[in-house]
Design a protein around this motif. Structure first.
Motif, PDB file in Angstrom:
ATOM      1  N   THR A  56      16.148   9.377   7.370  1.00 56.45           N
ATOM      2  CA  THR A  56      16.163   8.395   8.455  1.00 56.45           C
ATOM      3  C   THR A  56      15.534   7.079   7.985  1.00 56.45           C
ATOM      4  O   THR A  56      16.062   5.990   8.263  1.00 56.45           O
ATOM      5  CB  THR A  56      15.388   8.914   9.681  1.00 56.45           C
ATOM      6  OG1 THR A  56      16.014  10.122  10.140  1.00 56.45           O
ATOM      7  CG2 THR A  56      15.378   7.892  10.802  1.00 56.45           C
ATOM      8  N   ALA A  57      14.421   7.179   7.260  1.00 56.95           N
ATOM      9  CA  ALA A  57      13.768   5.984   6.732  1.00 56.95           C
ATOM     10  C   ALA A  57      14.699   5.202   5.815  1.00 56.95           C
ATOM     11  O   ALA A  57      14.753   3.975   5.845  1.00 56.95           O
ATOM     12  CB  ALA A  57      12.492   6.381   5.983  1.00 56.95           C
ATOM     13  N   VAL A  89       6.352   9.750   4.601  1.00 49.61           N
ATOM     14  CA  VAL A  89       7.388   9.096   5.407  1.00 49.61           C
ATOM     15  C   VAL A  89       7.096   7.613   5.554  1.00 49.61           C
ATOM     16  O   VAL A  89       8.000   6.771   5.436  1.00 49.61           O
ATOM     17  CB  VAL A  89       7.526   9.778   6.776  1.00 49.61           C
ATOM     18  CG1 VAL A  89       8.581   9.051   7.626  1.00 49.61           C
ATOM     19  CG2 VAL A  89       7.908  11.248   6.618  1.00 49.61           C
ATOM     20  N   SER A  90       5.839   7.247   5.789  1.00 50.24           N
ATOM     21  CA  SER A  90       5.529   5.813   5.916  1.00 50.24           C
ATOM     22  C   SER A  90       5.819   5.091   4.601  1.00 50.24           C
ATOM     23  O   SER A  90       6.314   3.955   4.597  1.00 50.24           O
ATOM     24  CB  SER A  90       4.077   5.601   6.361  1.00 50.24           C
ATOM     25  OG  SER A  90       3.160   5.862   5.325  1.00 50.24           O
ATOM     26  N   ARG A 100      11.949   1.370   1.755  1.00 50.45           N
ATOM     27  CA  ARG A 100      13.243   0.900   2.257  1.00 50.45           C
ATOM     28  C   ARG A 100      13.206  -0.598   2.540  1.00 50.45           C
ATOM     29  O   ARG A 100      14.122  -1.335   2.159  1.00 50.45           O
ATOM     30  CB  ARG A 100      13.603   1.673   3.532  1.00 50.45           C
ATOM     31  CG  ARG A 100      14.806   1.135   4.302  1.00 50.45           C
ATOM     32  CD  ARG A 100      16.073   1.192   3.485  1.00 50.45           C
ATOM     33  NE  ARG A 100      17.230   0.794   4.293  1.00 50.45           N
ATOM     34  CZ  ARG A 100      18.435   0.557   3.801  1.00 50.45           C
ATOM     35  NH1 ARG A 100      18.662   0.666   2.487  1.00 50.45           N
ATOM     36  NH2 ARG A 100      19.439   0.212   4.594  1.00 50.45           N
ATOM     37  N   VAL A 118       9.925   7.437  13.483  1.00 54.84           N
ATOM     38  CA  VAL A 118      10.595   8.315  12.525  1.00 54.84           C
ATOM     39  C   VAL A 118       9.754   9.583  12.474  1.00 54.84           C
ATOM     40  O   VAL A 118       8.616   9.559  12.006  1.00 54.84           O
ATOM     41  CB  VAL A 118      10.701   7.663  11.139  1.00 54.84           C
ATOM     42  CG1 VAL A 118      11.378   8.623  10.162  1.00 54.84           C
ATOM     43  CG2 VAL A 118      11.477   6.345  11.220  1.00 54.84           C
ATOM     44  N   ILE A 155       9.480   4.442   4.368  1.00 59.67           N
ATOM     45  CA  ILE A 155       9.875   3.321   5.226  1.00 59.67           C
ATOM     46  C   ILE A 155       9.567   1.993   4.541  1.00 59.67           C
ATOM     47  O   ILE A 155      10.402   1.085   4.498  1.00 59.67           O
ATOM     48  CB  ILE A 155       9.160   3.415   6.593  1.00 59.67           C
ATOM     49  CG1 ILE A 155       9.633   4.654   7.354  1.00 59.67           C
ATOM     50  CG2 ILE A 155       9.417   2.148   7.419  1.00 59.67           C
ATOM     51  CD1 ILE A 155       8.806   4.969   8.584  1.00 59.67           C
ATOM     52  N   LEU A 173      17.151   2.755   7.623  1.00 57.88           N
ATOM     53  CA  LEU A 173      16.667   1.665   8.475  1.00 57.88           C
ATOM     54  C   LEU A 173      17.285   0.330   8.064  1.00 57.88           C
ATOM     55  O   LEU A 173      17.436   0.052   6.872  1.00 57.88           O
ATOM     56  CB  LEU A 173      15.149   1.576   8.423  1.00 57.88           C
ATOM     57  CG  LEU A 173      14.365   2.722   9.090  1.00 57.88           C
ATOM     58  CD1 LEU A 173      12.896   2.618   8.745  1.00 57.88           C
ATOM     59  CD2 LEU A 173      14.577   2.716  10.599  1.00 57.88           C
ATOM     60  N   VAL A 188       4.144  -0.899   9.775  1.00 54.43           N
ATOM     61  CA  VAL A 188       4.530   0.498   9.535  1.00 54.43           C
ATOM     62  C   VAL A 188       3.271   1.336   9.603  1.00 54.43           C
ATOM     63  O   VAL A 188       2.296   1.057   8.898  1.00 54.43           O
ATOM     64  CB  VAL A 188       5.221   0.665   8.174  1.00 54.43           C
ATOM     65  CG1 VAL A 188       5.526   2.142   7.902  1.00 54.43           C
ATOM     66  CG2 VAL A 188       6.494  -0.165   8.114  1.00 54.43           C
ATOM     67  N   ALA A 220       5.689   6.377  11.549  1.00 58.82           N
ATOM     68  CA  ALA A 220       6.050   7.645  10.921  1.00 58.82           C
ATOM     69  C   ALA A 220       5.125   8.708  11.479  1.00 58.82           C
ATOM     70  O   ALA A 220       3.921   8.694  11.209  1.00 58.82           O
ATOM     71  CB  ALA A 220       5.886   7.544   9.403  1.00 58.82           C
TER      72      ALA A 220
END
Length: 203
Positions: free
Chosen positions: A197-198, A21-22, A28, A175, A25, A201, A90, A137
């Motif tokens: 969700t990431a 997840v990180s 993104r 997140v 992010i 952003l 992050v 995250a």
């Protein structure tokens, strides 16, 4: 140029949900922020030592006589400078035994420094690290929302909200991938939702 500091703390390597997840992010932000400079630190792969009496003594002006301590103090200073220089931070933070990994706590102990990221005055503590955007995250094996029976056991998000608020950060987002240990289907659903969700952003 915008500078992003990416911290991972899971000990699970590529199997880690918080790391996936990180990374999403950061990916993104690479897409939407031209010329983004990213600095990466894996505090699980290269952990900082935990605070000791020697660290405290050095912070108050004691001479450094041990080369190992000197190197450790220098590592802590580098961590602090990375954090202070970053516009965006992050953090991949899995829940371990209801709180953050000890490796991440060691990192926090190196950035929560009196006179650098907070101070004390007549009106109490004042955060000095405002103006940063921090996105965390988080991954949790179960469900710990306010409306769940396990809410009182949640010391991951609540702790991070407290410590970053204390040092002045007001732009803080989470997140979350929850329920990742309930079963493979829950894990995949939680991971997919967090990555979605990431991907939404904004800069």
């Amino acid at each position: 140029m915008t500078q992003l500091l990416h911290i991972d703390s899971s000990v699970l390597g590529p199997n880690s949900v918080s790391r996936q997840v990180s990374a999403a992010i950061v990916g993104r932000f690479r897409q939407i922020i031209p010329g983004l400079e990213v600095i990466y630190r894996d505090v699980a792969a290269k952990p900082l030592s935990h605070l000791s009496r020697t660290h405290v003594a050095v912070a108050y002006g004691a001479p450094v006589e041990d080369p190992a301590v000197e190197a450790d103090v220098a590592a802590g200073q580098a961590v602090l400078e990375e954090f202070l220089a970053a516009d965006i931070v992050v953090i991949g933070a899995p829940m371990y035994n209801f709180s953050i990994p000890s490796q991440l706590k060691a990192w926090i102990d190196r950035i929560a420094i009196k006179g650098k990221t907070f101070s004390y005055g007549p009106n109490g503590p004042q955060g000095l690290a405002g103006g940063k955007r921090i996105i965390v995250a988080i991954s949790r094996g179960g469900h710990y929302g306010a409306d769940t029976p396990m809410a009182a056991f949640e010391h991951l998000e609540t702790y991070l909200r407290s410590v970053f608020s204390f040092i002045g950060v007001t732009d803080l987002e989470f997140v979350a991938a929850d329920g990742v240990e309930i079963g493979p289907e829950h894990r995949e659903q939680a991971l997919a939702k967090a990555i979605q969700t990431a991907g939404g952003l904004a800069a």
